[in-house]
Motif scaffolding. Structure first.
Motif, PDB file in Angstrom:
ATOM      1  N   GLY A   1      -2.627   2.956  -6.394  1.00  0.00           N
ATOM      2  CA  GLY A   1      -1.194   3.200  -6.478  1.00  0.00           C
ATOM      3  C   GLY A   1      -0.849   4.113  -7.630  1.00  0.00           C
ATOM      4  N   LEU A   2       0.407   4.519  -7.686  1.00  0.00           N
ATOM      5  CA  LEU A   2       0.861   5.416  -8.741  1.00  0.00           C
ATOM      6  C   LEU A   2       1.594   4.692  -9.859  1.00  0.00           C
ATOM      7  N   LEU A   3       1.752   3.383  -9.720  1.00  0.00           N
ATOM      8  CA  LEU A   3       2.428   2.594 -10.749  1.00  0.00           C
ATOM      9  C   LEU A   3       1.660   1.311 -11.006  1.00  0.00           C
ATOM     10  N   GLY A   4       1.666   0.879 -12.260  1.00  0.00           N
ATOM     11  CA  GLY A   4       1.087  -0.405 -12.582  1.00  0.00           C
ATOM     12  C   GLY A   4       2.061  -1.530 -12.242  1.00  0.00           C
ATOM     13  N   GLY A   5       1.586  -2.765 -12.329  1.00  0.00           N
ATOM     14  CA  GLY A   5       2.461  -3.920 -12.165  1.00  0.00           C
ATOM     15  C   GLY A   5       2.645  -4.410 -10.752  1.00  0.00           C
TER      16      GLY A   5
ATOM     17  N   VAL B   1      -0.444  -6.709  -3.977  1.00  0.00           N
ATOM     18  CA  VAL B   1      -1.651  -6.348  -3.233  1.00  0.00           C
ATOM     19  C   VAL B   1      -2.543  -7.568  -3.039  1.00  0.00           C
ATOM     20  N   LYS B   2      -2.788  -8.288  -4.113  1.00  0.00           N
ATOM     21  CA  LYS B   2      -3.696  -9.438  -4.056  1.00  0.00           C
ATOM     22  C   LYS B   2      -3.166 -10.565  -3.186  1.00  0.00           C
ATOM     23  N   ALA B   3      -1.831 -10.700  -3.140  1.00  0.00           N
ATOM     24  CA  ALA B   3      -1.252 -11.743  -2.295  1.00  0.00           C
ATOM     25  C   ALA B   3      -1.530 -11.488  -0.821  1.00  0.00           C
ATOM     26  N   ALA B   4      -1.554 -10.219  -0.441  1.00  0.00           N
ATOM     27  CA  ALA B   4      -1.783  -9.855   0.960  1.00  0.00           C
ATOM     28  C   ALA B   4      -3.256  -9.631   1.274  1.00  0.00           C
ATOM     29  N   ASN B   5      -4.043  -9.277   0.254  1.00  0.00           N
ATOM     30  CA  ASN B   5      -5.447  -8.947   0.475  1.00  0.00           C
ATOM     31  C   ASN B   5      -6.226  -9.323  -0.786  1.00  0.00           C
TER      32      ASN B   5
ATOM     33  N   VAL C   1      -7.961  -2.971  -6.862  1.00  0.00           N
ATOM     34  CA  VAL C   1      -6.693  -2.324  -7.180  1.00  0.00           C
ATOM     35  C   VAL C   1      -6.890  -1.379  -8.366  1.00  0.00           C
ATOM     36  N   SER C   2      -6.416  -0.141  -8.237  1.00  0.00           N
ATOM     37  CA  SER C   2      -6.460   0.793  -9.355  1.00  0.00           C
ATOM     38  C   SER C   2      -5.152   1.558  -9.412  1.00  0.00           C
ATOM     39  N   VAL C   3      -4.885   2.168 -10.551  1.00  0.00           N
ATOM     40  CA  VAL C   3      -3.677   2.956 -10.759  1.00  0.00           C
ATOM     41  C   VAL C   3      -4.083   4.403 -10.976  1.00  0.00           C
ATOM     42  N   SER C   4      -3.484   5.310 -10.189  1.00  0.00           N
ATOM     43  CA  SER C   4      -3.817   6.734 -10.261  1.00  0.00           C
ATOM     44  C   SER C   4      -2.804   7.455 -11.136  1.00  0.00           C
TER      45      SER C   4
END
Length: 353
Positions: free
Chosen positions: A252-256, A261-265, A270-273
């Protein structure tokens, strides 16, 4: 010394045009540029509107620019005074309040900038900085493939770019296609033909009630990478549910938004670009993102490759709306509000200085 003006965050929601000192070189690999055009990104208005949370009051705003080199540091070998350049400046930099592209003169880090592509106007070139640098950082496109066609049948590598009509999405689609991916993206129906013309293989309405199922079907139920250029709770949830349930990667382009993401998968990586880490310097966006030499080194290598592809016409410029609401820094203040209000889609606001 030449007169310099810049847009400065006075406080949250309050950006002003102020007289500021002519910039000095922050390091030997920096150059001073007289800006000729600047573009507006979501990060710019967010830095203004959320300044109290981000702690960037009294910093200069703006990331995307094109301009003419005025002077270079002793370590700069790729540019000289008079060259036309474009790129990304760390606007609203908490660690150095003189950074910021929305200024008459600005300092930029030469190794991770680009020359203006052949046949491009400064207004077009001003759209490249954040988008190209974020593509570099995404690990959805150049970090896993060279930016050239890899094989005739790319169908084994589906890639979801959520938010295809964002500036970063528009450039990302094109680089991903050149890298040999089957590109799946989202956008409003009115922009579907545009996205297909850029290389997207499958385009879906982001409001469709069957969006997740449609993405999974297009990927052959084998989606291992999603790059979220919209990056909010809703888009993160869609991406996570569309991904494989065994070690897939969400960027994703934003943190937080890790929890969404983890709730659904739960097994998704997960990383931040963030393009900001490509400077090889500490960055602050509500939290510290430490300097990354690896990101800096990769950006130095990728920018010349990207410019070559732009020269060859293999990557097309995003549509631009020039001087909406006025030109100069006064116009930029209008543009920041236009983008914050959600009045811009499939194009970029650009202002001549």
């Amino acid at each position: 010394m030449a007169q310099n003006k810049a847009i400065v965050v006075a406080k949250a929601g309050d950006a002003r045009i102020l007289d500021v000192p002519y910039p000095t070189l922050p390091g030997d690999d920096y150059m001073i540029v007289k800006t000729t055009a600047v573009a507006i990104n979501p990060t710019d208005w967010k830095h203004v509107n959320f300044a109290s949370q981000l702690g960037n009051e009294n910093t200069r705003v703006g990331c995307d620019y094109a301009g003419v080199v005025q002077e270079v540091g002793p370590a700069v070998t790729q540019y000289k005074p008079g060259d036309r350049v474009c790129g990304f400046i760390n606007g609203c930099n908490k660690f150095r309040d003189t950074d910021g592209a929305y200024a008459t003169y600005a300092a930029s880090k030469a190794p991770v900038q680009g020359r203006v592509p052949k046949g491009w106007s400064d207004e077009q070139a001003a759209t490249l900085g954040v988008s190209i640098t974020t593509v570099v950082r995404s690990r959805a496109v150049p970090n896993t493939r060279p930016p050239t066609p890899r094989r005739a049948d790319p169908g084994q590598d589906p890639l979801l770019i959520y938010g295809g009509t964002t500036a970063t999405g528009i450039y990302g689609i094109q680089f991903a296609k050149l890298s040999g991916y089957t590109v799946i993206t989202t956008g409003s129906p009115k922009n579907h033909e545009l996205l297909k013309s850029l290389g997207a293989d499958h385009v879906f309405d982001y409001r469709s009630p069957t969006l997740v199922q449609d993405i999974r079907a297009a990927a052959g139920d084998n989606l291992s990478y999603a790059w979220d250029c919209h990056a909010d709770q809703a888009s993160a949830n869609v991406c996570a549910r569309a991904l494989n349930q065994d070690g897939a990667h969400y960027a994703g382009l934003l943190g937080g938004i890790d929890r969404a993401v983890k709730a659904a998968n739960p097994k998704a990586k997960v990383s931040v670009s963030l393009g900001y880490t490509s400077f090889g310097e500490d960055a602050w966006l509500g939290a510290l993102y430490p300097a990354s030499q690896a990101d800096f080194d990769f950006a130095k290598k990728f920018w010349p490759l990207a410019i070559d592809l732009l020269d060859e016409g293999k990557v097309k410029p995003i549509a631009i709306d020039v001087n909406r609401g006025g030109s100069g820094l006064e116009g930029v203040l209008v543009g920041l509000k236009e983008l914050a209000a959600g009045k811009v889609s499939a194009q970029k606001l650009v202002y001549t200085l």
